[in-house]
Design a protein around this motif. Structure first.
Motif, PDB file in Angstrom:
ATOM      1  N   TYR A 124       0.684  -1.048  -0.069  1.00 45.07           N
ATOM      2  CA  TYR A 124      -0.075   0.037   0.169  1.00 45.07           C
ATOM      3  C   TYR A 124       0.782   1.338  -0.024  1.00 45.07           C
ATOM      4  O   TYR A 124       0.135   2.365   0.131  1.00 45.07           O
ATOM      5  CB  TYR A 124      -1.059  -0.206   1.004  1.00 45.07           C
ATOM      6  CG  TYR A 124      -1.982  -0.998   1.131  1.00 45.07           C
ATOM      7  CD1 TYR A 124      -2.831  -1.132  -0.063  1.00 45.07           C
ATOM      8  CD2 TYR A 124      -1.864  -2.238   2.107  1.00 45.07           C
ATOM      9  CE1 TYR A 124      -3.966  -2.226   0.031  1.00 45.07           C
ATOM     10  CE2 TYR A 124      -3.000  -3.317   1.915  1.00 45.07           C
ATOM     11  CZ  TYR A 124      -3.450  -3.306   0.791  1.00 45.07           C
ATOM     12  OH  TYR A 124      -4.375  -4.254   0.756  1.00 45.07           O
ATOM     13  N   TYR A 129      -2.271   3.891  -4.971  1.00 45.78           N
ATOM     14  CA  TYR A 129      -3.185   3.787  -3.714  1.00 45.78           C
ATOM     15  C   TYR A 129      -3.175   5.210  -3.383  1.00 45.78           C
ATOM     16  O   TYR A 129      -4.147   5.354  -2.296  1.00 45.78           O
ATOM     17  CB  TYR A 129      -2.656   2.840  -2.677  1.00 45.78           C
ATOM     18  CG  TYR A 129      -2.978   1.354  -3.225  1.00 45.78           C
ATOM     19  CD1 TYR A 129      -4.090   0.621  -3.064  1.00 45.78           C
ATOM     20  CD2 TYR A 129      -1.670   0.783  -3.513  1.00 45.78           C
ATOM     21  CE1 TYR A 129      -3.906  -0.523  -3.385  1.00 45.78           C
ATOM     22  CE2 TYR A 129      -1.577  -0.561  -3.760  1.00 45.78           C
ATOM     23  CZ  TYR A 129      -2.756  -1.185  -3.919  1.00 45.78           C
ATOM     24  OH  TYR A 129      -2.737  -2.471  -4.348  1.00 45.78           O
ATOM     25  N   PHE A 200      -8.172  -2.290  -3.507  1.00 41.86           N
ATOM     26  CA  PHE A 200      -7.751  -2.815  -4.899  1.00 41.86           C
ATOM     27  C   PHE A 200      -8.350  -1.941  -6.167  1.00 41.86           C
ATOM     28  O   PHE A 200      -7.989  -1.676  -7.072  1.00 41.86           O
ATOM     29  CB  PHE A 200      -8.099  -4.101  -5.035  1.00 41.86           C
ATOM     30  CG  PHE A 200      -8.008  -4.847  -6.399  1.00 41.86           C
ATOM     31  CD1 PHE A 200      -6.826  -5.079  -7.004  1.00 41.86           C
ATOM     32  CD2 PHE A 200      -9.240  -5.103  -7.121  1.00 41.86           C
ATOM     33  CE1 PHE A 200      -6.844  -5.586  -8.246  1.00 41.86           C
ATOM     34  CE2 PHE A 200      -9.389  -5.552  -8.337  1.00 41.86           C
ATOM     35  CZ  PHE A 200      -7.742  -5.726  -9.208  1.00 41.86           C
ATOM     36  N   SER A 203      -7.194   1.572  -6.765  1.00 41.40           N
ATOM     37  CA  SER A 203      -5.965   1.747  -7.096  1.00 41.40           C
ATOM     38  C   SER A 203      -6.094   1.351  -8.690  1.00 41.40           C
ATOM     39  O   SER A 203      -5.199   2.064  -9.662  1.00 41.40           O
ATOM     40  CB  SER A 203      -5.236   0.343  -6.743  1.00 41.40           C
ATOM     41  OG  SER A 203      -5.436  -0.989  -7.194  1.00 41.40           O
ATOM     42  N   TYR A 275      -5.515 -11.319  -6.670  1.00 39.05           N
ATOM     43  CA  TYR A 275      -5.449  -9.940  -6.709  1.00 39.05           C
ATOM     44  C   TYR A 275      -4.359  -9.664  -5.866  1.00 39.05           C
ATOM     45  O   TYR A 275      -3.639 -10.481  -4.851  1.00 39.05           O
ATOM     46  CB  TYR A 275      -6.509  -9.430  -5.689  1.00 39.05           C
ATOM     47  CG  TYR A 275      -8.044  -9.826  -6.155  1.00 39.05           C
ATOM     48  CD1 TYR A 275      -8.540  -8.891  -7.396  1.00 39.05           C
ATOM     49  CD2 TYR A 275      -8.604 -10.749  -5.962  1.00 39.05           C
ATOM     50  CE1 TYR A 275     -10.011  -9.105  -7.890  1.00 39.05           C
ATOM     51  CE2 TYR A 275     -10.146 -11.086  -6.466  1.00 39.05           C
ATOM     52  CZ  TYR A 275     -10.472 -10.349  -7.533  1.00 39.05           C
ATOM     53  OH  TYR A 275     -11.779 -10.622  -8.020  1.00 39.05           O
TER      54      TYR A 275
END
Length: 441
Positions: A124, A129, A200, A203, A275
């Protein structure tokens, strides 16, 4: 035995066949309202040359508000029994305030817990992000400060006001004797789903918005292949926007709350490996099936007619994939149960998103063609088949979770008899086997 009695006995021995499709807990209207709103807002953003970050927030807020109004005014979801609300029930305000204080503490602790997780996990730190954390840094504190209003309004009419949030609040307040740890586990799992997938989706959303806003519509209208590429990007934008909204709009008043998070470890493993940061099929990953491959446009650049046909097939699969998300409206989410859907592409397939996505990968990346030679092509096919197997496992582990709901069991039985694959199988002479399987299962 009389003839009538004999007929009755025979009828009772025949397995019950559902002649009509089970009613979906989500109509197609709400999702279509969201999709139409997104189309209008895209036109507005394009017309006014809107900045992609501004457009992104508009693409989330506009459809979310439109779908919320549709759910409340058209579907009247707030009146459903599955909300856990009874508006004829009015808990005393002193009891409501006491419960609200505990929930307020629990929600604040939840936000702090995931801030620590985001801060601690290296993934992260990526600039991808940045938009998510910038927005969350403003919105999350505001939600927490305003949450007592919503908590009081819903708690006053809840059939069981001491839910998972309340038990988590009691855990944080160290009032352990009253804590139901099963509810706490479900609460933490549900919020883990939200925190993981929201990050996710956020992003990849900025890139998807920028691509679609920067697309040259005039060129797309003139060139069939460019047009197909634009439409594929557009339907993926629908998928990402509606999917993100689904993770945001988990409200009991809208009957879009998480009824249960998947409790099975195998389900989480099968899902999370698809993911980041656990992604195993990404570039350089153990199941990266793109070694020496080129996308379909490269292979067919000397064959424009075949390229258009191949691209159209990809567009159809991408549309089914996005449709499978849009039909959820405000309820889309992985690893959770938020109501059984039997409409949209789910009237034809039990897992339309997984089926279309996996078929699409074969067409887009064409792993059976490799510039590095036959050995690499065979290896790529084996790896993509392994990925297909993972998605098959995802489907089966999700079914295991949803089978706890009798509505899903009815739907699973109906789709086994009436789904598109069932009709194809029967047309190929599989009636006898299908009947035997139904009698056994």
């Amino acid at each position: 035995m009389t003839k009538t009695t004999h007929v009755s006995a025979c009828l009772t021995s025949v397995p019950h066949v559902h002649l009509s499709r089970p009613v979906s807990e989500v109509s197609e209207v709400t999702g279509l309202v969201g999709a139409l709103t997104l189309c209008i807002l895209f036109a507005v953003a394009k017309l006014y040359d809107m900045h992609s970050t501004t457009a992104m927030h508009l693409f989330l807020g506009g459809p979310a508000f439109a779908m919320m109004l549709s759910a409340l005014l058209i579907e009247k979801v707030h009146l459903r029994e599955t909300t856990g609300l009874d508006f004829s029930l009015r808990h005393p305000w002193w009891d409501v305030f006491n419960i609200m204080r505990t929930k307020f503490v629990g929600l604040g602790a939840t936000f702090c817990l995931f801030v620590i997780a985001y801060f601690s996990i290296n993934t992260y730190k990526s600039p991808a992000y940045g938009v998510y954390f910038g927005s969350a840094g403003i919105v999350a504190p505001l939600i927490w400060l305003l949450s007592p209003i919503y908590i009081c309004l819903t708690t006053r009419h809840m059939c069981e006001p001491r839910d998972g949030l309340w038990h988590f609040g009691k855990l944080v307040c160290l009032d352990w004797p009253v804590v139901d740890y099963a509810q706490v586990k479900q609460y933490i799992l549900a919020w883990t789903v939200k925190a993981f997938f929201l990050a996710f989706m956020a992003s990849i959303l900025p890139g998807a918005v920028a691509n679609i806003l920067n697309a040259d519509i005039a060129v797309a209208l003139r060139d069939p292949v460019k047009g197909i590429q634009f439409l594929v990007e557009m339907v993926f934008l629908f998928d990402i926007c509606i999917g993100t909204i689904g993770y945001l709009m988990t409200f009991r008043l809208l009957d879009s709350h998480i009824r249960s998070a998947n409790p099975f470890f195998t389900s989480w493993v099968a899902a999370l490996v698809c993911y980041p940061p656990f992604l195993i099929m990404g570039s350089g990953g153990p199941l990266d099936y793109r070694s020496g491959t080129q996308e379909w446009i490269v292979w067919f650049h000397m064959h424009p007619t075949l390229m258009t046909i191949w691209g159209t097939a990809i567009l159809i699969l991408a549309t089914v994939y996005a449709w499978a998300t849009v039909v959820f409206g405000i309820r889309f989410s992985n690893l959770t149960h938020r109501g059984i859907i039997t409409t949209g592409p789910y009237r034809f397939f039990q897992h339309p998103a997984y089926l279309s996505k996996n078929l699409m990968w074969w067409l887009v990346h064409m792993p059976f063609m490799s510039m590095a030679g036959t050995a690499d092509a065979v290896r790529n096919c084996i790896l993509l088949l392994a990925i297909n197997a993972i998605y098959f496992a995802r489907a089966k582990t999700e079914e295991r979770h949803l089978m706890a709901d009798s509505s899903y069991r009815v739907y699973a039985e109906w789709i086994a008899e009436n789904g598109l694959l069932a009709h194809i199988f029967k047309a190929c002479g599989g009636r006898r086997f299908h009947k035997r399987r139904s009698e056994v299962g």
